[in-house]
Design a protein around this motif. Structure first.
Motif, PDB file in Angstrom:
ATOM      1  N   SER A  64      -6.847 -51.720   0.052  1.00 43.83           N
ATOM      2  CA  SER A  64      -7.360 -50.713   0.980  1.00 43.83           C
ATOM      3  C   SER A  64      -6.330 -50.181   1.963  1.00 43.83           C
ATOM      4  O   SER A  64      -6.382 -49.012   2.346  1.00 43.83           O
ATOM      5  CB  SER A  64      -8.550 -51.281   1.762  1.00 43.83           C
ATOM      6  N   THR A  65      -5.385 -51.027   2.374  1.00 41.27           N
ATOM      7  CA  THR A  65      -4.436 -50.590   3.407  1.00 41.27           C
ATOM      8  C   THR A  65      -3.670 -49.352   2.977  1.00 41.27           C
ATOM      9  O   THR A  65      -3.461 -48.414   3.769  1.00 41.27           O
ATOM     10  CB  THR A  65      -3.448 -51.737   3.736  1.00 41.27           C
ATOM     11  N   THR A  66      -3.250 -49.308   1.728  1.00 44.98           N
ATOM     12  CA  THR A  66      -2.509 -48.147   1.212  1.00 44.98           C
ATOM     13  C   THR A  66      -3.351 -46.880   1.251  1.00 44.98           C
ATOM     14  O   THR A  66      -2.802 -45.768   1.327  1.00 44.98           O
ATOM     15  CB  THR A  66      -2.062 -48.423  -0.242  1.00 44.98           C
ATOM     16  N   GLN A 109      -1.973 -51.042  -7.255  1.00 46.72           N
ATOM     17  CA  GLN A 109      -2.049 -52.208  -6.376  1.00 46.72           C
ATOM     18  C   GLN A 109      -2.422 -53.470  -7.166  1.00 46.72           C
ATOM     19  O   GLN A 109      -1.900 -54.557  -6.904  1.00 46.72           O
ATOM     20  CB  GLN A 109      -3.072 -51.960  -5.262  1.00 46.72           C
ATOM     21  N   GLU A 147     -14.509 -53.018   7.188  1.00 45.04           N
ATOM     22  CA  GLU A 147     -13.508 -53.962   7.683  1.00 45.04           C
ATOM     23  C   GLU A 147     -14.083 -55.375   7.767  1.00 45.04           C
ATOM     24  O   GLU A 147     -13.399 -56.358   7.433  1.00 45.04           O
ATOM     25  CB  GLU A 147     -13.005 -53.515   9.059  1.00 45.04           C
ATOM     26  N   ASN A 154     -14.293 -56.801   4.228  1.00 44.75           N
ATOM     27  CA  ASN A 154     -12.977 -57.206   3.730  1.00 44.75           C
ATOM     28  C   ASN A 154     -12.495 -58.491   4.406  1.00 44.75           C
ATOM     29  O   ASN A 154     -11.875 -59.352   3.762  1.00 44.75           O
ATOM     30  CB  ASN A 154     -11.963 -56.083   3.949  1.00 44.75           C
ATOM     31  N   ASN A 212      -4.737 -43.139   9.679  1.00 48.33           N
ATOM     32  CA  ASN A 212      -4.452 -43.842  10.932  1.00 48.33           C
ATOM     33  C   ASN A 212      -5.705 -44.345  11.631  1.00 48.33           C
ATOM     34  O   ASN A 212      -5.670 -45.353  12.347  1.00 48.33           O
ATOM     35  CB  ASN A 212      -3.665 -42.925  11.885  1.00 48.33           C
ATOM     36  N   GLY A 227      -8.308 -45.554  10.148  1.00 45.27           N
ATOM     37  CA  GLY A 227      -8.975 -46.557   9.345  1.00 45.27           C
ATOM     38  C   GLY A 227      -9.882 -46.021   8.260  1.00 45.27           C
ATOM     39  O   GLY A 227     -10.411 -46.788   7.453  1.00 45.27           O
ATOM     40  N   LYS A 278      -5.616 -46.044   3.577  1.00 47.24           N
ATOM     41  CA  LYS A 278      -6.144 -45.737   4.908  1.00 47.24           C
ATOM     42  C   LYS A 278      -5.370 -44.642   5.625  1.00 47.24           C
ATOM     43  O   LYS A 278      -4.146 -44.532   5.514  1.00 47.24           O
ATOM     44  CB  LYS A 278      -6.099 -46.989   5.791  1.00 47.24           C
ATOM     45  N   ASP A 325      -5.257 -56.887  -1.343  1.00 42.20           N
ATOM     46  CA  ASP A 325      -5.562 -55.812  -0.396  1.00 42.20           C
ATOM     47  C   ASP A 325      -5.190 -54.467  -1.015  1.00 42.20           C
ATOM     48  O   ASP A 325      -4.025 -54.076  -1.027  1.00 42.20           O
ATOM     49  CB  ASP A 325      -4.780 -56.047   0.900  1.00 42.20           C
ATOM     50  N   THR A 383     -10.271 -55.801  -2.106  1.00 41.37           N
ATOM     51  CA  THR A 383     -10.902 -55.262  -0.900  1.00 41.37           C
ATOM     52  C   THR A 383     -11.629 -53.965  -1.199  1.00 41.37           C
ATOM     53  O   THR A 383     -11.319 -53.262  -2.165  1.00 41.37           O
ATOM     54  CB  THR A 383      -9.854 -55.005   0.188  1.00 41.37           C
TER      55      THR A 383
END
Length: 254
Positions: A218-220, A246, A197, A200, A224, A226, A222, A216, A183
């Motif tokens: 990207s989540t780590t 990751q 977003e 992705n 709050n 985004g 981000k 993924d 991502t």
């Protein structure tokens, strides 16, 4: 000279002798061989004047199955689980055993990658001939897997088409090659976060459709809202080491 013949009504009918064209068997054979020679000569001329023709057409065909252009692809699609679940961390040496395509140059500063298997071509500038060239290089170097990583391009649809074409080129040469898509990193500006977003999400759909492994990363990273978390905004080493972690903790067992 015309011959005359009486009919049953007493009329005279003139029968003309038709000219006949006779071919000797040797003449027919000569014509067939001449036609074949001309066609074969044109083929050789095209092959010798077109750069990369032998590699792009003939060598590629050697690796294609007669009935399925992507043998093994359907079985991969059936067994793929996305996003790739977290597992035991692979050794850092894994980064030098796989190939990377895309915006991956910074990873080489923090992990030991194989320079012969790192391709930093811009996504929207990837020509078909360049994709085939990369695929041939991968076939020759035999990496354990291929990772494709691009940030959201200016044209999302064109970018998605390019990724698909790149995947096709790789699988034409190496049908059983595991391919991972990573991502995009979250952006710093809130107004641009939606585009990332969307990109992705399109990668996720593509991964499920084609049988790719979706990681993924990207989540780590981000915050709050985004966007890219503050801890990574001015610390490139922290950013790319986190991305590397990751990658190493989301490897499908062989």
């Amino acid at each position: 000279m015309a011959q005359k013949k009486k009919t049953k009504h007493g009329k005279v009918e003139v029968r003309q002798q038709r000219a006949r064209i006779l071919f000797k068997p040797g003449t027919l054979v000569f014509i067939v061989l001449l036609t074949f020679g001309v066609c074969f000569g044109l083929y050789l001329f095209k092959a010798s004047t077109t750069p990369g023709y032998w590699e792009d057409v003939i060598v590629a065909d050697m690796h294609l199955d007669d009935n399925d252009p992507h043998p093994g692809k359907n079985s991969k699609r059936a067994s793929v689980t996305n996003p790739v679940p977290s597992g035991d961390r692979a050794a850092d040496s894994y980064m030098g055993e796989v190939a990377f395509i895309g915006e991956v140059a910074p990873l080489s500063a923090y992990y030991e990658t194989n320079s012969g298997m790192v391709f930093t071509d811009t996504l929207l500038d990837l020509a078909e001939s360049r994709m085939r060239s990369i695929a041939r290089s991968l076939y020759g170097s035999s990496p354990k897997a291929v990772y494709i990583w691009y940030q959201a391009p200016s044209d999302l649809e064109a970018g998605g088409d390019s990724v698909k074409a790149l995947v096709d080129s790789i699988w034409e040469q190496t049908p059983d090659m595991p391919i991972y898509v990573l991502t995009a990193i979250p952006v710093k500006e809130t107004e641009n976060s939606q585009k990332t977003e969307t990109w992705n999400a399109s990668l996720f759909a593509m991964a499920d459709e084609l049988g790719l492994h979706y990681v993924d990363v990207s989540t780590t990273l981000k915050a709050n809202d985004g966007t890219l978390a503050e801890a990574y905004r001015n610390d490139e080493e922290n950013l790319y080491k986190t991305v590397g972690d990751q990658i190493l903790t989301h490897v499908i067992p062989e």
